[in-house]
Enzyme design. Structure first.
Site, mmCIF file in Angstrom:
data_model
loop_
_atom_site.group_PDB
_atom_site.id
_atom_site.type_symbol
_atom_site.label_atom_id
_atom_site.label_comp_id
_atom_site.label_asym_id
_atom_site.label_seq_id
_atom_site.Cartn_x
_atom_site.Cartn_y
_atom_site.Cartn_z
ATOM 1 N N CYS A 393 -51.113 -1.445 -129.747
ATOM 2 C CA CYS A 393 -49.755 -1.119 -130.407
ATOM 3 C C CYS A 393 -48.741 -2.132 -129.778
ATOM 4 O O CYS A 393 -48.577 -3.109 -130.496
ATOM 5 C CB CYS A 393 -49.303 0.224 -130.119
ATOM 6 S SG CYS A 393 -48.268 0.908 -131.178
ATOM 7 N N HIS A 524 -53.717 3.092 -131.851
ATOM 8 C CA HIS A 524 -54.005 3.579 -130.537
ATOM 9 C C HIS A 524 -55.603 3.834 -130.553
ATOM 10 O O HIS A 524 -55.940 5.057 -130.788
ATOM 11 C CB HIS A 524 -53.249 4.514 -129.982
ATOM 12 C CG HIS A 524 -51.837 4.036 -129.654
ATOM 13 N ND1 HIS A 524 -51.782 3.662 -128.505
ATOM 14 C CD2 HIS A 524 -50.861 4.358 -130.391
ATOM 15 C CE1 HIS A 524 -50.279 3.414 -128.519
ATOM 16 N NE2 HIS A 524 -49.684 3.925 -129.617
ATOM 17 N N GLU A 526 -57.565 4.122 -128.152
ATOM 18 C CA GLU A 526 -58.069 4.747 -126.884
ATOM 19 C C GLU A 526 -57.965 6.297 -127.307
ATOM 20 O O GLU A 526 -58.681 7.211 -126.749
ATOM 21 C CB GLU A 526 -56.938 4.479 -125.766
ATOM 22 C CG GLU A 526 -55.456 4.921 -125.881
ATOM 23 C CD GLU A 526 -54.731 3.854 -126.596
ATOM 24 O OE1 GLU A 526 -55.050 3.002 -127.554
ATOM 25 O OE2 GLU A 526 -53.453 4.109 -126.490
HETATM 26 N N1 GLN Z 1 -42.294 0.251 -129.721
HETATM 27 C C1 GLN Z 1 -43.185 -0.133 -130.687
HETATM 28 C C2 GLN Z 1 -42.950 0.497 -131.804
HETATM 29 O O1 GLN Z 1 -42.291 1.598 -131.841
HETATM 30 C C3 GLN Z 1 -44.751 0.187 -130.090
HETATM 31 C C4 GLN Z 1 -44.932 1.612 -129.922
HETATM 32 C C5 GLN Z 1 -46.139 1.816 -129.045
HETATM 33 O O2 GLN Z 1 -46.735 1.021 -128.661
HETATM 34 N N2 GLN Z 1 -46.647 3.151 -129.107
HETATM 35 O O3 GLN Z 1 -43.323 0.286 -132.789
#
Ligand code: GLN
Length: 552
Positions: A393, A524, A526
């Site tokens: 992410c 994600h 995971e």
């Molecule tokens: N801060 C980033 C976003 O909002 C990544 C979010 C995250 O890593 N879950 O897009």
């Protein structure tokens, strides 16, 4: 009205929190499922947040996102991992959610002019939710974990709802109290008194436990079991000793040895269908706690360190478990080290002194500005030194920013999450997100939950998944800015996964010829890694790390 003959097992905590109610609930769920009864696991969080999405991970651990997109407690992640299946919105509730429904109904004149009160209206809404969860997916048994400890103000209405259910269906409801037996150092003797007091507290709610799971450092001996049995009015064979274990995945195996599953079926008057088939689980549990397997060292570069190191494993729980599952599959023992990205930012700090020697580097998800430049430094180091890198992410967004700055030459490349006026906003918000932000609508408005991702032929991502179309869970507000995609690709970055319409970049990677493994995902992965079904991208990343270690 409860589903006819549906069974409910409530898991409550006595004495103190943090002794493993979630593991007990998950293990009971797994055992009954393996004995042929479809199970759903429910988490009740007594706090007033409507969901876990607005909480800082240092406060409350990881936010676990369901397939639907609901942002829930990390226990839901454990439930999914133990059961090996997806759970739904019905399986999660908070006091905030319950009160919100009641208040919305009141505003819509749904209570026909009555005075709306905690009893019966809030309790009845809780009962309605317990029953909605029971109706889910043909499950036969609901295992419901009530957060907090007996005696808290906050969870009393949930225990009250459970009591009413037991009163209406005495044969279909069980109470399991997970308690703790301390052994004070000065005495060297295990004490039962706090458990006795907790049972008495529970009795004052009109609830009698059917089982006590006695957590402790050492196994609980017969003498203490007898004492607990007589003083707490719980049959001795229903007092289950649960000493500390090295991995939570051993718990179901120990409980099966103690015949906990059978005793519960017996108490619920359900015939034993079959012996639990735990062979595959046992193989996994043995592999995952085999510290003698050859080591593989992984650095996780994160920032949620502020309240001391102990918060880390909670803030990145699913990431840690996903690494462990793939390592177990590859017969390796993963040694995970935490590298504070803020340390990488300090004046004169060298990436090499903090990151040299690791077989692989992960930058997990995150929000906001702090520690960002340190993470970018770590990514640059991984790229230039050809150390396997996996970005999750934020870890993908920052990988793209690093590439834009140091390879494409866009020195001011950034995400607008940090720098609104960046000359090159290679990571930016999409239109609908702009409105949420200007309206201060933060709760539940990110890109959340499962989305399809199309994988390009000939890429590492496609080779790892061995599929063309996958679904992965998201939780982010920002995206790779589509207007920079061509320029980044021309400079050698590959977007190997995209939304099926090609607009959203879901996976970025460097070609195999350039780097052994440099890959980031906007989602994600995971969240979908399971003990018996490790995530292919984690396995591919670790395989690259193992190959690198061999070369050393
Ligand atoms: N801060 C980033 C976003 O909002 C990544 C979010 C995250 O890593 N879950 O897009």
């Amino acid at each position: 009205m409860a589903k006819e003959g549906h069974k409910y097992i409530f898991v409550l905590g006595g004495v103190m929190s943090g002794v493993g109610k979630g593991v007990v609930a998950s293990s009971v769920g797994l055992l009954l499922q393996q004995k042929g009864y479809p199970v759903n696991l429910v988490k009740v969080d007594p706090y007033l947040n409507v969901d876990a999405g607005t909480m800082n991970p240092t406060e409350h651990g990881e936010v676990f996102v369901l397939k639907s997109g609901m942002e829930t407690d990390q226990d839901m992640g454990n439930y999914e991992r133990f059961l090996g299946r997806d759970l739904t919105n019905e399986d999660y509730m908070t006091s905030g959610m319950v009160y919100q429904s009641v208040i919305e109904r009141e505003r819509a004149l749904g209570y026909g002019g009555k005075c709306v009160e905690a009893l019966p209206h809030v309790r009845d809404e809780i009962l309605r939710r317990f029953e909605a969860a029971a109706a889910y997916n043909g499950s036969r048994v609901s295992v419901i974990e009530i957060g907090g400890t007996i005696g808290d103000f906050q969870n009393a209405l949930f225990i009250e709802a459970a009591r009413v259910l037991k009163m209406e269906y005495p044969e279909d409801v069980l109470f399991v109290m997970v308690s703790y037996l301390p052994t004070p150092g000065t005495l060297g003797e295990m004490k039962t008194k706090p458990t006795q007091t907790a049972v008495r507290d529970l009795n004052s709610y009109g609830v009698q436990p059917d089982f006590i799971v006695a957590r402790s450092k050492e196994p609980v001996d017969e003498k203490r079991k007898e004492k607990l049995a007589i003083s707490c009015s719980v049959r001795k064979d229903r007092i289950i000793s649960a000493p500390d274990i090295s991995s939570i995945y051993e718990a179901p195996l120990n409980f099966e040895k103690d015949r906990l599953g059978d005793a519960m079926l017996d108490a619920l008057k359900l015939p034993e269908k079959k012996k639990a088939s735990l062979a595959a689980w046992k193989k996994f549990a043995t592999a995952v706690s085999n510290t003698k397997a050859p080591e593989i060292s992984i650095a996780v570069v994160g920032k949620y360190f502020d309240t001391g190191d102990f918060v880390l494993s909670d803030a990145y729980l699913s990431v840690i478990e996903a690494i462990k599952f793939s390592a177990a599959k590859l017969n390796r023992h993963a040694k995970i080290s935490w590298v504070n990205s803020k340390k990488l930012e300090a004046k004169g700090a060298k990436a090499s002194s903090l990151l040299a020697g690791y077989d692989g580097i992960i930058v997990p998800g995150g929000f906001g500005e702090s520690g960002i430049e340190g993470k970018i430094k770590a990514i640059q180091y991984a790229r230039e030194k050809k150390i396997p890198y996996f970005g999750l992410c934020y870890g993908m967004q920052l990988m793209v920013i690093e590439y834009a700055r140091n390879v494409v030459g866009l020195k001011d490349a950034n995400t607008t999450e940090i720098k609104k006026s960046a000359a090159d906003p290679v990571v930016d918000v999409m239109l609908e997100q702009k409105k949420h932000l200007s309206d201060n609508k933060y709760g539940g408005t990110m890109r959340l939950g499962s989305y399809p991702c199309y994988l390009k032929k000939g890429t590492m991502a496609r080779a790892a998944y061995k599929k063309e179309l996958v679904e992965e869970r998201h939780r982010h507000r920002y995206e790779i800015n589509p207007s920079y995609v061509k320029q980044l690709e021309a400079a050698g970055l590959v977007f190997s996964g995209t939304s099926p319409d090609g607009v959203l970049m879901e996976i970025s990677e460097l070609p195999r010829e350039t780097h052994p493994f440099m890959l980031g995902t906007q989602f994600h992965p995971e969240l979908q890694a399971r003990p018996l079904d490790p995530h292919p991208l984690f396995t591919a990343f670790l395989s690259a790390a193992i190959a690198k270690r061999r070369k050393k």
